[in-house]
Design a protein around this motif. Sequence first.
Motif, PDB file in Angstrom:
ATOM      1  N   PHE A 139      14.455  -8.326  -1.518  1.00 11.65           N
ATOM      2  CA  PHE A 139      15.411  -9.285  -2.134  1.00 11.65           C
ATOM      3  C   PHE A 139      16.623  -8.697  -2.907  1.00 11.65           C
ATOM      4  CE2 PHE A 139      11.121 -11.265  -2.290  1.00 11.65           C
ATOM      5  CZ  PHE A 139      11.456 -12.457  -1.681  1.00 11.65           C
ATOM      6  N   PHE A 140      17.704  -9.285  -3.044  1.00  9.52           N
ATOM      7  CA  PHE A 140      18.996  -8.729  -3.613  1.00  9.52           C
ATOM      8  C   PHE A 140      19.642  -9.708  -4.459  1.00  9.52           C
ATOM      9  CE2 PHE A 140      20.043  -4.805  -1.367  1.00  9.52           C
ATOM     10  CZ  PHE A 140      19.270  -4.897  -0.054  1.00  9.52           C
ATOM     11  N   PHE A 141      19.738  -9.528  -5.878  1.00  7.87           N
ATOM     12  CA  PHE A 141      20.397 -10.464  -6.838  1.00  7.87           C
ATOM     13  C   PHE A 141      21.731  -9.913  -7.261  1.00  7.87           C
ATOM     14  CE2 PHE A 141      15.671 -11.278  -7.123  1.00  7.87           C
ATOM     15  CZ  PHE A 141      15.851 -12.393  -6.601  1.00  7.87           C
ATOM     16  N   PRO A 142      22.786 -10.454  -7.048  1.00  6.26           N
ATOM     17  CA  PRO A 142      24.154 -10.142  -7.724  1.00  6.26           C
ATOM     18  C   PRO A 142      24.248 -10.594  -9.084  1.00  6.26           C
ATOM     19  CG  PRO A 142      24.394 -11.817  -6.385  1.00  6.26           C
ATOM     20  CD  PRO A 142      22.991 -11.509  -6.138  1.00  6.26           C
ATOM     21  N   LEU A 143      24.638  -9.829 -10.113  1.00  9.98           N
ATOM     22  CA  LEU A 143      24.497 -10.140 -11.482  1.00  9.98           C
ATOM     23  C   LEU A 143      26.073  -9.741 -12.022  1.00  9.98           C
ATOM     24  CD1 LEU A 143      21.141  -9.138 -13.128  1.00  9.98           C
ATOM     25  CD2 LEU A 143      21.844 -11.258 -12.363  1.00  9.98           C
TER      26      LEU A 143
ATOM     27  N   ILE B 243       8.528  -6.775  -8.269  1.00  9.57           N
ATOM     28  CA  ILE B 243       8.092  -8.022  -9.077  1.00  9.57           C
ATOM     29  C   ILE B 243       6.805  -8.200  -8.370  1.00  9.57           C
ATOM     30  CG2 ILE B 243      10.199  -8.789  -9.696  1.00  9.57           C
ATOM     31  CD1 ILE B 243      10.343 -10.583  -7.415  1.00  9.57           C
ATOM     32  N   PRO B 244       6.043  -9.130  -8.990  1.00 12.41           N
ATOM     33  CA  PRO B 244       4.635  -9.532  -8.335  1.00 12.41           C
ATOM     34  C   PRO B 244       5.043 -10.377  -6.994  1.00 12.41           C
ATOM     35  CG  PRO B 244       4.796 -10.050 -10.711  1.00 12.41           C
ATOM     36  CD  PRO B 244       6.037  -9.682  -9.940  1.00 12.41           C
ATOM     37  N   ASP B 245       4.185  -9.913  -5.850  1.00 15.42           N
ATOM     38  CA  ASP B 245       4.319 -10.778  -4.570  1.00 15.42           C
ATOM     39  C   ASP B 245       2.989 -10.833  -4.234  1.00 15.42           C
ATOM     40  OD1 ASP B 245       6.576 -11.145  -2.348  1.00 15.42           O
ATOM     41  OD2 ASP B 245       4.453 -10.372  -1.821  1.00 15.42           O
ATOM     42  N   PRO B 246       2.708 -12.090  -3.807  1.00 13.35           N
ATOM     43  CA  PRO B 246       1.120 -12.153  -3.163  1.00 13.35           C
ATOM     44  C   PRO B 246       1.048 -11.671  -1.652  1.00 13.35           C
ATOM     45  CG  PRO B 246       2.501 -14.330  -2.957  1.00 13.35           C
ATOM     46  CD  PRO B 246       3.386 -13.437  -3.606  1.00 13.35           C
ATOM     47  N   HIS B 247       1.967 -11.262  -0.924  1.00 12.83           N
ATOM     48  CA  HIS B 247       1.708 -10.680   0.308  1.00 12.83           C
ATOM     49  C   HIS B 247       1.763  -9.228   0.160  1.00 12.83           C
ATOM     50  CE1 HIS B 247       1.561 -10.270   4.603  1.00 12.83           C
ATOM     51  NE2 HIS B 247       3.009  -9.632   4.569  1.00 12.83           N
ATOM     52  N   TRP B 248       2.804  -8.579  -0.627  1.00 15.83           N
ATOM     53  CA  TRP B 248       2.905  -7.208  -0.742  1.00 15.83           C
ATOM     54  C   TRP B 248       2.277  -6.715  -1.837  1.00 15.83           C
ATOM     55  CZ3 TRP B 248       4.687  -5.376   3.667  1.00 15.83           C
ATOM     56  CH2 TRP B 248       5.607  -6.335   4.424  1.00 15.83           C
ATOM     57  N   GLY B 249       1.828  -7.197  -2.661  1.00 11.42           N
ATOM     58  CA  GLY B 249       1.248  -6.862  -4.221  1.00 11.42           C
ATOM     59  C   GLY B 249       2.575  -6.572  -4.894  1.00 11.42           C
ATOM     60  N   GLU B 250       3.636  -5.889  -4.556  1.00 12.69           N
ATOM     61  CA  GLU B 250       4.963  -6.076  -5.429  1.00 12.69           C
ATOM     62  C   GLU B 250       6.030  -5.986  -4.297  1.00 12.69           C
ATOM     63  OE1 GLU B 250       5.447  -3.428  -9.304  1.00 12.69           O
ATOM     64  OE2 GLU B 250       4.466  -2.223  -7.817  1.00 12.69           O
ATOM     65  N   ALA B 251       7.034  -6.441  -4.548  1.00  6.95           N
ATOM     66  CA  ALA B 251       8.285  -6.929  -3.635  1.00  6.95           C
ATOM     67  C   ALA B 251       9.181  -5.733  -4.250  1.00  6.95           C
ATOM     68  CB  ALA B 251       8.819  -8.133  -3.500  1.00  6.95           C
ATOM     69  N   VAL B 252      10.102  -5.337  -3.366  1.00 13.97           N
ATOM     70  CA  VAL B 252      11.177  -4.184  -3.964  1.00 13.97           C
ATOM     71  C   VAL B 252      12.258  -5.254  -4.084  1.00 13.97           C
ATOM     72  CG1 VAL B 252      12.575  -2.315  -3.462  1.00 13.97           C
ATOM     73  CG2 VAL B 252       9.996  -2.315  -2.706  1.00 13.97           C
ATOM     74  N   VAL B 253      13.035  -5.246  -5.404  1.00 16.53           N
ATOM     75  CA  VAL B 253      13.954  -5.965  -5.659  1.00 16.53           C
ATOM     76  C   VAL B 253      15.356  -5.330  -6.115  1.00 16.53           C
ATOM     77  CG1 VAL B 253      14.864  -7.536  -7.249  1.00 16.53           C
ATOM     78  CG2 VAL B 253      12.621  -8.164  -6.321  1.00 16.53           C
ATOM     79  N   ALA B 254      16.586  -5.547  -5.925  1.00 14.70           N
ATOM     80  CA  ALA B 254      17.662  -4.755  -6.210  1.00 14.70           C
ATOM     81  C   ALA B 254      18.603  -5.811  -6.887  1.00 14.70           C
ATOM     82  CB  ALA B 254      18.441  -4.288  -5.026  1.00 14.70           C
TER      83      ALA B 254
ATOM     84  N   GLY C  29       0.893  -1.206   0.063  1.00  5.99           N
ATOM     85  CA  GLY C  29       0.087  -0.092  -0.152  1.00  5.99           C
ATOM     86  C   GLY C  29       0.848   1.255  -0.093  1.00  5.99           C
ATOM     87  N   GLU C  30       2.275   1.218   0.099  1.00  2.00           N
ATOM     88  CA  GLU C  30       3.071   2.070   0.028  1.00  2.00           C
ATOM     89  C   GLU C  30       3.716   2.475  -1.369  1.00  2.00           C
ATOM     90  OE1 GLU C  30       3.155   4.275   2.528  1.00  2.00           O
ATOM     91  OE2 GLU C  30       2.481   3.265   4.145  1.00  2.00           O
ATOM     92  N   LYS C  31       3.744   3.791  -1.767  1.00  5.58           N
ATOM     93  CA  LYS C  31       4.348   4.175  -2.978  1.00  5.58           C
ATOM     94  C   LYS C  31       5.861   4.152  -2.858  1.00  5.58           C
ATOM     95  CE  LYS C  31       2.342   6.930  -5.801  1.00  5.58           C
ATOM     96  NZ  LYS C  31       1.942   8.286  -6.445  1.00  5.58           N
ATOM     97  N   VAL C  32       6.704   3.445  -3.706  1.00  4.71           N
ATOM     98  CA  VAL C  32       8.099   3.495  -3.662  1.00  4.71           C
ATOM     99  C   VAL C  32       8.715   4.013  -5.046  1.00  4.71           C
ATOM    100  CG1 VAL C  32      10.187   2.212  -3.289  1.00  4.71           C
ATOM    101  CG2 VAL C  32       8.412   1.932  -2.026  1.00  4.71           C
ATOM    102  N   ALA C  33       9.620   5.021  -4.822  1.00  2.00           N
ATOM    103  CA  ALA C  33      10.278   5.699  -6.178  1.00  2.00           C
ATOM    104  C   ALA C  33      11.784   4.742  -6.341  1.00  2.00           C
ATOM    105  CB  ALA C  33      10.622   7.075  -6.122  1.00  2.00           C
ATOM    106  N   PRO C  34      11.730   3.935  -7.340  1.00  2.00           N
ATOM    107  CA  PRO C  34      12.799   3.220  -7.564  1.00  2.00           C
ATOM    108  C   PRO C  34      14.327   4.178  -7.233  1.00  2.00           C
ATOM    109  CG  PRO C  34      11.510   2.443  -8.897  1.00  2.00           C
ATOM    110  CD  PRO C  34      10.820   3.472  -8.385  1.00  2.00           C
ATOM    111  N   LEU C  35      14.333   5.194  -7.981  1.00  2.00           N
ATOM    112  CA  LEU C  35      15.614   6.018  -7.940  1.00  2.00           C
ATOM    113  C   LEU C  35      16.007   6.461  -6.427  1.00  2.00           C
ATOM    114  CD1 LEU C  35      17.458   7.742  -9.518  1.00  2.00           C
ATOM    115  CD2 LEU C  35      15.883   9.632  -9.591  1.00  2.00           C
ATOM    116  N   THR C  36      15.038   6.653  -5.591  1.00  2.00           N
ATOM    117  CA  THR C  36      15.541   6.861  -4.231  1.00  2.00           C
ATOM    118  C   THR C  36      16.219   5.639  -3.633  1.00  2.00           C
ATOM    119  OG1 THR C  36      13.271   8.096  -3.816  1.00  2.00           O
ATOM    120  CG2 THR C  36      14.425   7.198  -2.023  1.00  2.00           C
TER     121      THR C  36
ATOM    122  N   VAL D  56      16.718  -0.989  -9.473  1.00  2.00           N
ATOM    123  CA  VAL D  56      15.691  -1.397  -8.279  1.00  2.00           C
ATOM    124  C   VAL D  56      14.379  -1.357  -8.960  1.00  2.00           C
ATOM    125  CG1 VAL D  56      14.315  -0.778  -6.077  1.00  2.00           C
ATOM    126  CG2 VAL D  56      16.835  -0.389  -6.282  1.00  2.00           C
ATOM    127  N   LEU D  57      13.627  -2.601  -8.985  1.00  2.00           N
ATOM    128  CA  LEU D  57      12.407  -2.715  -9.584  1.00  2.00           C
ATOM    129  C   LEU D  57      11.537  -3.494  -8.712  1.00  2.00           C
ATOM    130  CD1 LEU D  57      13.023  -5.528 -10.815  1.00  2.00           C
ATOM    131  CD2 LEU D  57      13.987  -4.255 -12.663  1.00  2.00           C
TER     132      LEU D  57
END
Length: 451
Positions: A413-417, A374-385, A348-355, A371-372
């Motif tokens: 979630f953090f994903f090294p690439l 992804i769909p998440d059943p609990h949060w609606g969207e999960a913030v991923v780096a 329910g909270e708005k997040v700006a990826p640039l921040t 940062v973007l």
Amino acid sequence: MVAIPTTDIFATLKHRGDWLVGWPTATFLDAVDRKIKTLIAQPPARLLINQADSQQFLISFFAAVATKTPVFLGNPQWGQEAWSSVLEQVQPDLIWGDVPLGLSVVQSTHQSETHQIPSGLIAIATGGSSGKIRFAMHTWDTLWAAAQGFYVFFESQPVHSLCLLPLHHVSGLMQVVRSFLSGGQLHTQSYSAVKQGWRGDFSEHHWFISLVPTQLHFLVNETPHWLTQFRAVLVGGGPSQRALLDQAAANGIPVAPCYGMTETAAMVTVLKPKLFLAGDRSCGKPLPHVQLQIQDEIVAMGSSSLFLGFYPQRQSIDFWATQDCGQLNTDGHLEIYGRRDRMMITGGEKVAPLTVETAIWETGLVEDVVVLGIPDPHWGEAVVAMYVGDVKPVRLQRAPELQSLSVYCRPKFFFPLPQLGRSAQGKLNYAALRQKAIKLRSQNDETYSGR
């Protein structure tokens, strides 16, 4: 800066023998003349240019403009899938350059729509953040309007440009147009040569150079003094991190952050270097040909440099609403804080990826980051780096810079690439990265969950 009709372009080229630095003028003019005669003898309905060599590209481009031939600017770096899409869209009847083996041009099925093509069409490809290629329709008049606004903004002096960016891209093409129309000089060089150690002397005539953030990052860390000789180091193509800009300022580099896009013939706002060096980190004020507004946090503008629609549908566009979120500060300067299509709603909270990206950059632990959501059943969207760097995800999560963020802003979630796959202009394909993040999460790769 006097407007040059397309019919006078070849004559102007002949009188501007010193325009292209390091190129034999007579040879260049002869090649343009031959191309012009070819187009006059058998005018194509749609010409596609796909030439990586700067000189060959300019020869073809000016021949097309001088004859008002509808021209589409191809990207030699496109893969086979992209080329298949482009050839189906454009259906050119003349190609100067190469296309991948095994592909052929589909015979035109939209000849009845050719009346929608503006006279003297200059179609510039844009992929945006989705990866879908479209062609923004411009003309010599819209490009001239953008160059004129830049010329006036920088005290109506000749614009000398060192161009390291691809000429088929709007940010490279407009360096060509500005220098040609203002009576300046153009020096083209590949960025790969710069990475290998090439450094030219541009201390005379107050040259401009345009960079994307990744190029600025490289040069600030390698040879910052080289950049101090330029009149302005124009930086666009995506948001620059505050730490990088502060590092550039500490080295006395006259950075001019700017904002623009293919649809506006490149930049519509610029910050003067003296304000940057004094501590301003905005994108500056609108150029003289631009009327800027913020509508419900969305950046919108009217301009004589606006495109005429995406090919093949011509539109009447008086005001253009972008996909960027921003605000005008108390000085009337534009500040961009993210794209509308990248804003996330998590719990329910708005997040700006640039921040969030800025906080991760400020840890000093990563070489690149996105940062973007992804769909998440609990949060609606999960913030991923997703990041590049030799650091464990848990260390990033515990960094003080991230702890200072609101809890809902911290990546779950953090994903090294190995790399994020940026284009030559520093752009990312967010749709592809989002799918990669969804796949990595399902595979339970090394992550940190902030739940």
